[in-house]
Motif scaffolding. Structure first.
Motif, mmCIF file in Angstrom:
data_model
loop_
_atom_site.group_PDB
_atom_site.id
_atom_site.type_symbol
_atom_site.label_atom_id
_atom_site.label_comp_id
_atom_site.label_asym_id
_atom_site.label_seq_id
_atom_site.Cartn_x
_atom_site.Cartn_y
_atom_site.Cartn_z
ATOM 1 N N THR A 105 0.784 -1.227 -0.066
ATOM 2 C CA THR A 105 0.002 -0.127 0.064
ATOM 3 C C THR A 105 0.814 1.101 -0.143
ATOM 4 O O THR A 105 1.905 1.242 0.351
ATOM 5 C CB THR A 105 -0.959 0.137 1.277
ATOM 6 N N ALA A 106 0.207 2.261 -0.458
ATOM 7 C CA ALA A 106 0.771 3.646 -0.327
ATOM 8 C C ALA A 106 -0.188 4.789 -0.202
ATOM 9 O O ALA A 106 -0.156 5.571 -0.780
ATOM 10 C CB ALA A 106 1.859 3.921 -1.499
ATOM 11 N N ASP A 107 -1.207 4.407 0.718
ATOM 12 C CA ASP A 107 -2.508 5.289 1.082
ATOM 13 C C ASP A 107 -3.467 4.506 1.243
ATOM 14 O O ASP A 107 -4.356 4.666 2.000
ATOM 15 C CB ASP A 107 -2.666 6.481 0.057
ATOM 16 N N CYS A 108 -3.703 3.432 0.428
ATOM 17 C CA CYS A 108 -4.853 2.671 0.437
ATOM 18 C C CYS A 108 -4.734 1.750 1.686
ATOM 19 O O CYS A 108 -3.684 1.513 2.475
ATOM 20 C CB CYS A 108 -5.012 1.526 -0.584
ATOM 21 N N GLN A 246 4.849 0.253 1.238
ATOM 22 C CA GLN A 246 4.884 -0.507 2.292
ATOM 23 C C GLN A 246 4.304 -1.745 2.402
ATOM 24 O O GLN A 246 3.475 -1.832 1.459
ATOM 25 C CB GLN A 246 4.396 0.505 3.708
ATOM 26 N N ILE A 247 4.467 -2.635 3.210
ATOM 27 C CA ILE A 247 3.894 -3.767 3.058
ATOM 28 C C ILE A 247 3.309 -4.206 4.522
ATOM 29 O O ILE A 247 3.835 -4.002 5.501
ATOM 30 C CB ILE A 247 4.945 -4.985 2.610
ATOM 31 N N SER A 248 2.233 -5.043 4.479
ATOM 32 C CA SER A 248 1.601 -5.659 5.643
ATOM 33 C C SER A 248 1.501 -7.164 5.472
ATOM 34 O O SER A 248 1.088 -7.500 4.500
ATOM 35 C CB SER A 248 0.030 -5.158 5.737
ATOM 36 N N LEU A 249 2.003 -7.862 6.741
ATOM 37 C CA LEU A 249 2.199 -9.083 6.368
ATOM 38 C C LEU A 249 1.436 -10.064 7.529
ATOM 39 O O LEU A 249 1.290 -9.548 8.770
ATOM 40 C CB LEU A 249 3.767 -9.334 6.733
ATOM 41 N N ILE A 250 0.863 -11.262 7.241
ATOM 42 C CA ILE A 250 0.244 -12.175 8.244
ATOM 43 C C ILE A 250 0.785 -13.672 7.882
ATOM 44 O O ILE A 250 0.736 -14.014 6.613
ATOM 45 C CB ILE A 250 -1.228 -11.989 8.000
ATOM 46 N N ALA A 251 1.072 -14.414 8.892
ATOM 47 C CA ALA A 251 1.374 -15.699 8.386
ATOM 48 C C ALA A 251 0.582 -16.655 9.714
ATOM 49 O O ALA A 251 -0.062 -16.077 10.743
ATOM 50 C CB ALA A 251 2.623 -16.004 8.637
ATOM 51 N N LEU A 252 0.529 -17.781 9.436
ATOM 52 C CA LEU A 252 0.049 -18.894 10.449
ATOM 53 C C LEU A 252 1.422 -19.317 11.204
ATOM 54 O O LEU A 252 2.362 -19.929 10.511
ATOM 55 C CB LEU A 252 -0.577 -20.106 9.805
ATOM 56 N N PRO A 253 1.354 -19.588 12.525
ATOM 57 C CA PRO A 253 2.613 -20.141 13.161
ATOM 58 C C PRO A 253 2.854 -21.503 12.830
ATOM 59 O O PRO A 253 1.896 -22.286 12.482
ATOM 60 C CB PRO A 253 1.892 -20.009 14.661
ATOM 61 N N ALA A 254 4.094 -21.990 12.695
ATOM 62 C CA ALA A 254 4.410 -23.279 12.187
ATOM 63 C C ALA A 254 3.940 -24.186 13.182
ATOM 64 O O ALA A 254 3.937 -23.967 14.394
ATOM 65 C CB ALA A 254 6.163 -23.213 12.274
#
Length: 254
Positions: A105-108, A246-254
């Motif tokens: 994103t860069a404003d969204c 910029q970046i937004s991130l999400i993951a599942l724990p191993a």
């Protein structure tokens, strides 16, 4: 500079982070943690930044992104796509560890989702067009196809342009009012013939309308914080030749 992601209390059960421009190796107008392949930046610096960003949230996970086109389309990610084969979509969902989903994103508005009990996560790019046409609803529906339940899904809206910084014209307001008259509550009067639009508030309302009850908004304005975030609108107003993402991130724990 150390990368320090913004975290949401609503998503404490899963690895995640909303990253800004601090940290990274890009220089010049995109200085910092620019992860946008479409920016006029050194491609190697962008790849390094992407690796650093993913490692800051989920070390060892494969970064998965899409080619964002301001749509309401959500895709199921089972592995990382090559850069030149990323699907055109604006949301992605997953139900397996080892992947970290990324939205640029860069404003969204970046939106991260998790049903920790079901082991299903999602990430969405909600610009005004995608938010209006249903990218939030598409993400929730795609998560439910993987076994999530919207009554359990938590969501967080990350840094985006704030109402005070988002001036729009009369035709923009009319487009939203035509979709639903109650959308006018997300606009306040600005200078003659213009209004200030609350993108974050609109996205939060769409999440609630989709049946989610655990929703958090970080309240960070990308436009007014040049040291912390990239902003397309700010770069345009300054007549800069390019802008970072910029970046937004999400993951599942191993």
């Amino acid at each position: 500079m150390t990368i320090a992601p913004f975290r949401a209390r609503a998503l404490v059960a899963v690895p995640h982070g909303f990253l800004g421009r601090r940290g990274g190796v890009s220089t010049g107008v995109c200085a910092g943690l620019n992860v946008g392949l479409g920016a006029d930046d050194d491609p190697q610096a962008v790849r390094t930044n992407r690796r650093l960003a993913a490692e800051a949230v989920m070390p060892g996970a494969a970064l998965v992104t899409v080619h964002q086109v301001h749509s309401a389309d959500a895709v199921h990610a089972v592995a990382a796509w090559p850069d030149d084969a990323r699907p055109h979509a604006d949301a992605l969902v997953a139900d397996r560890p080892g992947l970290v989903l990324g939205i640029l994103t860069a404003d969204c508005a970046p939106v991260l989702f998790a049903d920790a009990q079901a082991g299903v996560i999602g990430a969405a790019h909600a610009g005004w067009k995608g938010a209006l046409t249903g990218v939030v609803d598409a993400t929730v529906a795609a998560m439910e196809r993987l076994g999530a339940d919207r009554s359990r899904i938590a969501a967080a809206v990350g840094p985006c342009i704030a109402r005070k910084s988002y001036e729009v014209d009369e035709s923009f307001l009319r487009r939203f009012a035509a979709a639903a008259p109650e959308n006018e509550r997300f606009f306040s009067l600005g200078r003659a013939g213009h209004h200030q639009f609350d993108l974050e508030g609109f996205v939060v309302a769409r999440l609630a309308a989709a049946g989610l009850s655990r929703i958090e908004a970080l309240g960070q304005d990308t436009y007014s914080q040049p040291d912390s975030f990239y902003s397309y609108r700010r770069a345009t107003h300054r007549e800069e030749p390019t802008y970072g993402r910029q970046i937004s991130l999400i993951a599942l724990p191993a």
